[in-house]
Design a protein around this motif. Structure first.
Motif, PDB file in Angstrom:
ATOM      1  N   ILE A   1      71.206 -63.091  52.427  1.00  0.00           N
ATOM      2  CA  ILE A   1      71.400 -63.995  51.292  1.00  0.00           C
ATOM      3  C   ILE A   1      70.699 -65.342  51.428  1.00  0.00           C
ATOM      4  CG2 ILE A   1      73.602 -62.970  50.676  1.00  0.00           C
ATOM      5  CD1 ILE A   1      74.961 -65.358  52.092  1.00  0.00           C
ATOM      6  N   ILE A   2      70.054 -65.588  52.566  1.00  0.00           N
ATOM      7  CA  ILE A   2      69.470 -66.902  52.788  1.00  0.00           C
ATOM      8  C   ILE A   2      68.201 -67.092  51.956  1.00  0.00           C
ATOM      9  CG2 ILE A   2      68.028 -66.232  54.727  1.00  0.00           C
ATOM     10  CD1 ILE A   2      68.941 -68.956  55.968  1.00  0.00           C
ATOM     11  N   LYS A   3      67.992 -68.316  51.504  1.00  0.00           N
ATOM     12  CA  LYS A   3      66.732 -68.683  50.862  1.00  0.00           C
ATOM     13  C   LYS A   3      65.830 -69.275  51.943  1.00  0.00           C
ATOM     14  CE  LYS A   3      67.415 -71.583  47.618  1.00  0.00           C
ATOM     15  NZ  LYS A   3      67.574 -72.426  46.435  1.00  0.00           N
ATOM     16  N   LEU A   4      64.531 -69.111  51.782  1.00  0.00           N
ATOM     17  CA  LEU A   4      63.589 -69.582  52.797  1.00  0.00           C
ATOM     18  C   LEU A   4      63.173 -71.026  52.581  1.00  0.00           C
ATOM     19  CD1 LEU A   4      61.379 -66.423  53.201  1.00  0.00           C
ATOM     20  CD2 LEU A   4      63.344 -67.141  54.526  1.00  0.00           C
ATOM     21  N   GLY A   5      63.753 -71.674  51.604  1.00  0.00           N
ATOM     22  CA  GLY A   5      63.457 -73.078  51.347  1.00  0.00           C
ATOM     23  C   GLY A   5      64.117 -73.524  50.059  1.00  0.00           C
ATOM     24  N   ILE A   6      64.212 -74.836  49.882  1.00  0.00           N
ATOM     25  CA  ILE A   6      64.852 -75.379  48.690  1.00  0.00           C
ATOM     26  C   ILE A   6      64.020 -75.091  47.443  1.00  0.00           C
ATOM     27  CG2 ILE A   6      63.823 -77.664  48.838  1.00  0.00           C
ATOM     28  CD1 ILE A   6      66.577 -78.786  48.083  1.00  0.00           C
ATOM     29  N   HIS A   7      62.727 -74.852  47.638  1.00  0.00           N
ATOM     30  CA  HIS A   7      61.833 -74.592  46.525  1.00  0.00           C
ATOM     31  C   HIS A   7      61.912 -73.147  46.032  1.00  0.00           C
ATOM     32  CE1 HIS A   7      59.671 -73.482  50.143  1.00  0.00           C
ATOM     33  NE2 HIS A   7      58.914 -72.702  49.410  1.00  0.00           N
ATOM     34  N   LYS A   8      62.560 -72.275  46.773  1.00  0.00           N
ATOM     35  CA  LYS A   8      62.687 -70.872  46.381  1.00  0.00           C
ATOM     36  C   LYS A   8      63.890 -70.690  45.460  1.00  0.00           C
ATOM     37  CE  LYS A   8      59.421 -69.089  48.925  1.00  0.00           C
ATOM     38  NZ  LYS A   8      58.300 -68.390  48.362  1.00  0.00           N
ATOM     39  N   GLN A   9      63.786 -69.722  44.558  1.00  0.00           N
ATOM     40  CA  GLN A   9      64.888 -69.456  43.647  1.00  0.00           C
ATOM     41  C   GLN A   9      65.746 -68.286  44.095  1.00  0.00           C
ATOM     42  OE1 GLN A   9      63.370 -69.074  39.684  1.00  0.00           O
ATOM     43  NE2 GLN A   9      62.583 -71.157  39.646  1.00  0.00           N
ATOM     44  N   MET A  10      65.141 -67.365  44.871  1.00  0.00           N
ATOM     45  CA  MET A  10      65.866 -66.177  45.304  1.00  0.00           C
ATOM     46  C   MET A  10      65.660 -65.939  46.799  1.00  0.00           C
ATOM     47  SD  MET A  10      64.907 -63.602  42.188  1.00  0.00           S
ATOM     48  CE  MET A  10      65.550 -62.218  43.064  1.00  0.00           C
ATOM     49  N   ALA A  11      66.483 -65.057  47.334  1.00  0.00           N
ATOM     50  CA  ALA A  11      66.319 -64.632  48.723  1.00  0.00           C
ATOM     51  C   ALA A  11      65.098 -63.713  48.821  1.00  0.00           C
ATOM     52  CB  ALA A  11      67.569 -63.891  49.178  1.00  0.00           C
ATOM     53  N   PRO A  12      64.544 -63.495  50.005  1.00  0.00           N
ATOM     54  CA  PRO A  12      63.381 -62.604  50.140  1.00  0.00           C
ATOM     55  C   PRO A  12      63.725 -61.177  49.709  1.00  0.00           C
ATOM     56  CG  PRO A  12      63.849 -63.726  52.204  1.00  0.00           C
ATOM     57  CD  PRO A  12      64.923 -64.092  51.269  1.00  0.00           C
ATOM     58  N   VAL A  13      62.767 -60.525  49.087  1.00  0.00           N
ATOM     59  CA  VAL A  13      62.967 -59.165  48.590  1.00  0.00           C
ATOM     60  C   VAL A  13      62.749 -58.139  49.695  1.00  0.00           C
ATOM     61  CG1 VAL A  13      62.171 -57.481  46.879  1.00  0.00           C
ATOM     62  CG2 VAL A  13      62.260 -59.896  46.289  1.00  0.00           C
ATOM     63  N   ASP A  14      61.790 -58.409  50.579  1.00  0.00           N
ATOM     64  CA  ASP A  14      61.464 -57.504  51.675  1.00  0.00           C
ATOM     65  C   ASP A  14      62.610 -57.475  52.688  1.00  0.00           C
ATOM     66  OD1 ASP A  14      60.179 -55.911  53.514  1.00  0.00           O
ATOM     67  OD2 ASP A  14      58.919 -57.520  54.302  1.00  0.00           O
ATOM     68  N   PRO A  15      63.142 -56.288  53.020  1.00  0.00           N
ATOM     69  CA  PRO A  15      64.236 -56.239  53.994  1.00  0.00           C
ATOM     70  C   PRO A  15      63.795 -56.620  55.407  1.00  0.00           C
ATOM     71  CG  PRO A  15      63.613 -54.028  53.301  1.00  0.00           C
ATOM     72  CD  PRO A  15      62.843 -54.974  52.458  1.00  0.00           C
ATOM     73  N   ASP A  16      62.496 -56.522  55.714  1.00  0.00           N
ATOM     74  CA  ASP A  16      61.977 -56.867  57.036  1.00  0.00           C
ATOM     75  C   ASP A  16      61.316 -58.234  57.043  1.00  0.00           C
ATOM     76  OD1 ASP A  16      62.816 -54.407  57.994  1.00  0.00           O
ATOM     77  OD2 ASP A  16      60.903 -53.442  57.541  1.00  0.00           O
ATOM     78  N   TRP A  17      61.774 -59.141  56.202  1.00  0.00           N
ATOM     79  CA  TRP A  17      61.149 -60.457  56.072  1.00  0.00           C
ATOM     80  C   TRP A  17      61.227 -61.244  57.377  1.00  0.00           C
ATOM     81  CZ3 TRP A  17      63.677 -64.969  57.033  1.00  0.00           C
ATOM     82  CH2 TRP A  17      65.076 -64.929  57.046  1.00  0.00           C
ATOM     83  N   TYR A  18      62.278 -61.030  58.149  1.00  0.00           N
ATOM     84  CA  TYR A  18      62.460 -61.800  59.376  1.00  0.00           C
ATOM     85  C   TYR A  18      61.361 -61.471  60.387  1.00  0.00           C
ATOM     86  CZ  TYR A  18      64.957 -64.259  63.068  1.00  0.00           C
ATOM     87  OH  TYR A  18      65.302 -65.143  64.061  1.00  0.00           O
ATOM     88  N   TYR A  19      61.027 -60.189  60.516  1.00  0.00           N
ATOM     89  CA  TYR A  19      59.965 -59.785  61.428  1.00  0.00           C
ATOM     90  C   TYR A  19      58.618 -60.337  60.964  1.00  0.00           C
ATOM     91  CZ  TYR A  19      63.449 -56.528  63.185  1.00  0.00           C
ATOM     92  OH  TYR A  19      64.588 -55.992  63.706  1.00  0.00           O
ATOM     93  N   THR A  20      58.385 -60.321  59.663  1.00  0.00           N
ATOM     94  CA  THR A  20      57.137 -60.835  59.118  1.00  0.00           C
ATOM     95  C   THR A  20      57.021 -62.335  59.369  1.00  0.00           C
ATOM     96  OG1 THR A  20      57.232 -59.143  57.395  1.00  0.00           O
ATOM     97  CG2 THR A  20      55.719 -60.966  57.039  1.00  0.00           C
ATOM     98  N   ARG A  21      58.108 -63.071  59.173  1.00  0.00           N
ATOM     99  CA  ARG A  21      58.076 -64.516  59.400  1.00  0.00           C
ATOM    100  C   ARG A  21      57.850 -64.822  60.877  1.00  0.00           C
ATOM    101  NH1 ARG A  21      59.683 -69.192  56.587  1.00  0.00           N
ATOM    102  NH2 ARG A  21      58.831 -67.962  54.877  1.00  0.00           N
ATOM    103  N   CYS A  22      58.505 -64.083  61.760  1.00  0.00           N
ATOM    104  CA  CYS A  22      58.305 -64.302  63.199  1.00  0.00           C
ATOM    105  C   CYS A  22      56.878 -63.980  63.610  1.00  0.00           C
ATOM    106  CB  CYS A  22      59.297 -63.457  64.002  1.00  0.00           C
ATOM    107  SG  CYS A  22      60.985 -64.066  63.917  1.00  0.00           S
TER     108      CYS A  22
END
Length: 157
Positions: free
Chosen positions: A41-62
């Motif tokens: 449920i986390i947003k990646l920043g105050i400028h974002k409106q929704m949470a990431p759609v990709d379920p593997d977003w954490y691996y991609t960000r790392c």
């Protein structure tokens, strides 16, 4: 042009490398993903409106952060600028907002636990020798894959 001889992250396409390295991080299982409902449920920043759609977003960000650390030594504050964006304010002008510091800290902590990065003596984080070796290996695999695809396209023509 022989790309296979080069074994550096700088020599391959950043999007393809990030995708391949995130798959590597997911397959190895060394990356400690924050548990619970936090990652859903986390947003990646105050400028974002929704949470990431990709379920593997954490691996991609790392993987993206590890690639950035391959290029230069940075800390949490610099990463918040990198992952920031424009906040849309309706009819008023948009303004730049930084990315989430919490997400950046969690990613850096996970990469530290996996021994991919380490803290630098004068501040910030830097890639460890194991992390640099893993990233160079993945970059070489991506370069070989691209070279094979280019050969196949030339043979088909």
């Amino acid at each position: 042009m022989d790309i296979v001889d080069r074994g550096s992250v700088k020599d391959v396409d950043q999007q393809q490398f990030t995708a391949a390295f995130s798959e590597f991080l997911k397959k190895t299982g060394k990356l400690d993903v924050p548990s619970g409902n936090w990652a859903d449920i986390i947003k990646l920043g105050i400028h974002k409106q929704m949470a990431p759609v990709d379920p593997d977003w954490y691996y991609t960000r790392c993987a993206s952060m590890a690639r950035f650390l391959y290029l230069r030594r940075t800390g949490v504050g610099a990463f918040t600028r990198v992952y920031g964006g424009l906040k849309h304010k309706g009819v008023r002008p948009s303004h730049f907002q930084r990315g989430s510091r919490s997400v950046v800290r969690k990613c850096l902590q996970s990469l530290e636990k996996a021994k991919i990065i380490e803290k630098h003596a004068s501040g910030g984080r830097v890639l460890s020798t194991l992390g640099r070796r893993n990233m160079d290996t993945i970059a070489k695999q991506v370069a070989e894959k691209l070279a094979r695809q280019a050969q196949q396209q030339q043979q088909q023509q």
